[in-house]
Design a protein around this motif. Structure first.
Motif, PDB file in Angstrom:
ATOM      1  N   PHE A  43       0.838  -1.203   0.000  1.00 42.45           N
ATOM      2  CA  PHE A  43       0.000   0.000   0.000  1.00 42.45           C
ATOM      3  C   PHE A  43       0.871   1.250   0.000  1.00 42.45           C
ATOM      4  O   PHE A  43       0.631   2.190  -0.763  1.00 42.45           O
ATOM      5  CB  PHE A  43      -0.933   0.004   1.209  1.00 42.45           C
ATOM      6  CG  PHE A  43      -1.773   1.238   1.305  1.00 42.45           C
ATOM      7  CD1 PHE A  43      -2.875   1.407   0.492  1.00 42.45           C
ATOM      8  CD2 PHE A  43      -1.447   2.258   2.181  1.00 42.45           C
ATOM      9  CE1 PHE A  43      -3.644   2.553   0.555  1.00 42.45           C
ATOM     10  CE2 PHE A  43      -2.198   3.404   2.260  1.00 42.45           C
ATOM     11  CZ  PHE A  43      -3.306   3.553   1.445  1.00 42.45           C
ATOM     12  N   ASN A  46       2.582   1.593  -3.423  1.00 43.55           N
ATOM     13  CA  ASN A  46       1.671   2.058  -4.471  1.00 43.55           C
ATOM     14  C   ASN A  46       1.235   3.492  -4.240  1.00 43.55           C
ATOM     15  O   ASN A  46       0.996   4.234  -5.193  1.00 43.55           O
ATOM     16  CB  ASN A  46       0.464   1.137  -4.563  1.00 43.55           C
ATOM     17  CG  ASN A  46       0.821  -0.201  -5.161  1.00 43.55           C
ATOM     18  OD1 ASN A  46       1.813  -0.337  -5.842  1.00 43.55           O
ATOM     19  ND2 ASN A  46       0.012  -1.201  -4.873  1.00 43.55           N
ATOM     20  N   ARG A  47       1.137   3.896  -2.986  1.00 48.92           N
ATOM     21  CA  ARG A  47       0.692   5.268  -2.674  1.00 48.92           C
ATOM     22  C   ARG A  47       1.757   6.302  -3.018  1.00 48.92           C
ATOM     23  O   ARG A  47       1.477   7.327  -3.620  1.00 48.92           O
ATOM     24  CB  ARG A  47       0.335   5.345  -1.187  1.00 48.92           C
ATOM     25  CG  ARG A  47      -0.033   6.699  -0.692  1.00 48.92           C
ATOM     26  CD  ARG A  47      -1.465   7.025  -1.058  1.00 48.92           C
ATOM     27  NE  ARG A  47      -1.859   8.236  -0.368  1.00 48.92           N
ATOM     28  CZ  ARG A  47      -2.110   9.373  -1.000  1.00 48.92           C
ATOM     29  NH1 ARG A  47      -2.043   9.422  -2.292  1.00 48.92           N
ATOM     30  NH2 ARG A  47      -2.463  10.436  -0.326  1.00 48.92           N
ATOM     31  N   TYR A  48       3.008   6.016  -2.601  1.00 46.88           N
ATOM     32  CA  TYR A  48       4.062   7.012  -2.767  1.00 46.88           C
ATOM     33  C   TYR A  48       4.995   6.720  -3.938  1.00 46.88           C
ATOM     34  O   TYR A  48       5.797   7.571  -4.307  1.00 46.88           O
ATOM     35  CB  TYR A  48       4.876   7.130  -1.472  1.00 46.88           C
ATOM     36  CG  TYR A  48       4.030   7.626  -0.326  1.00 46.88           C
ATOM     37  CD1 TYR A  48       3.559   8.923  -0.305  1.00 46.88           C
ATOM     38  CD2 TYR A  48       3.673   6.788   0.714  1.00 46.88           C
ATOM     39  CE1 TYR A  48       2.763   9.382   0.726  1.00 46.88           C
ATOM     40  CE2 TYR A  48       2.874   7.227   1.750  1.00 46.88           C
ATOM     41  CZ  TYR A  48       2.429   8.536   1.748  1.00 46.88           C
ATOM     42  OH  TYR A  48       1.630   8.978   2.756  1.00 46.88           O
ATOM     43  N   GLN A  50       4.012   6.171  -7.029  1.00 48.05           N
ATOM     44  CA  GLN A  50       3.403   6.559  -8.302  1.00 48.05           C
ATOM     45  C   GLN A  50       4.171   7.672  -8.985  1.00 48.05           C
ATOM     46  O   GLN A  50       4.175   7.766 -10.210  1.00 48.05           O
ATOM     47  CB  GLN A  50       1.955   6.973  -8.087  1.00 48.05           C
ATOM     48  CG  GLN A  50       1.057   5.814  -7.747  1.00 48.05           C
ATOM     49  CD  GLN A  50      -0.371   6.267  -7.492  1.00 48.05           C
ATOM     50  OE1 GLN A  50      -0.662   7.461  -7.437  1.00 48.05           O
ATOM     51  NE2 GLN A  50      -1.258   5.310  -7.329  1.00 48.05           N
TER      52      GLN A  50
END
Length: 86
Positions: A43, A46-48, A50
């Motif tokens: 998580f 994928n959150r940071y 991108q």
């Protein structure tokens, strides 16, 4: 398909008898906690990630790899999904 359920049930019952209920549930608890840690790692990635074009799909296999292998496993997953274009 029913034989697969029967084989799984027999395997779990055998593990319970051989190792004991407490040890079996400790192992299951430890595995589940590692899976949750892997989910958190993916998580955060994928959150940071991108901004750098990093994305690893969150499914049981990738989450398990990230949880059991930790940060090096997560880096390996990024390398596999991004390709060798680092």
């Amino acid at each position: 398909m029913i034989w697969l359920w029967a084989a799984g049930t027999l395997l779990v019952a055998t593990l319970l008898v051989v190792f004991g209920i407490k040890a079996f549930f400790q192992w299951v608890w430890r595995f589940c906690m590692k899976w949750v840690i892997g989910l958190a790692l993916l998580f955060i990635l994928n959150r940071y990630g991108q901004a750098y074009g990093w994305y690893v799909p969150m499914n049981p296999v990738t989450t398990g790899v990230a949880g059991i292998l930790g940060i090096p496993g997560t880096i390996a997953l990024v390398y596999l999904y991004k390709g060798s274009s680092f």
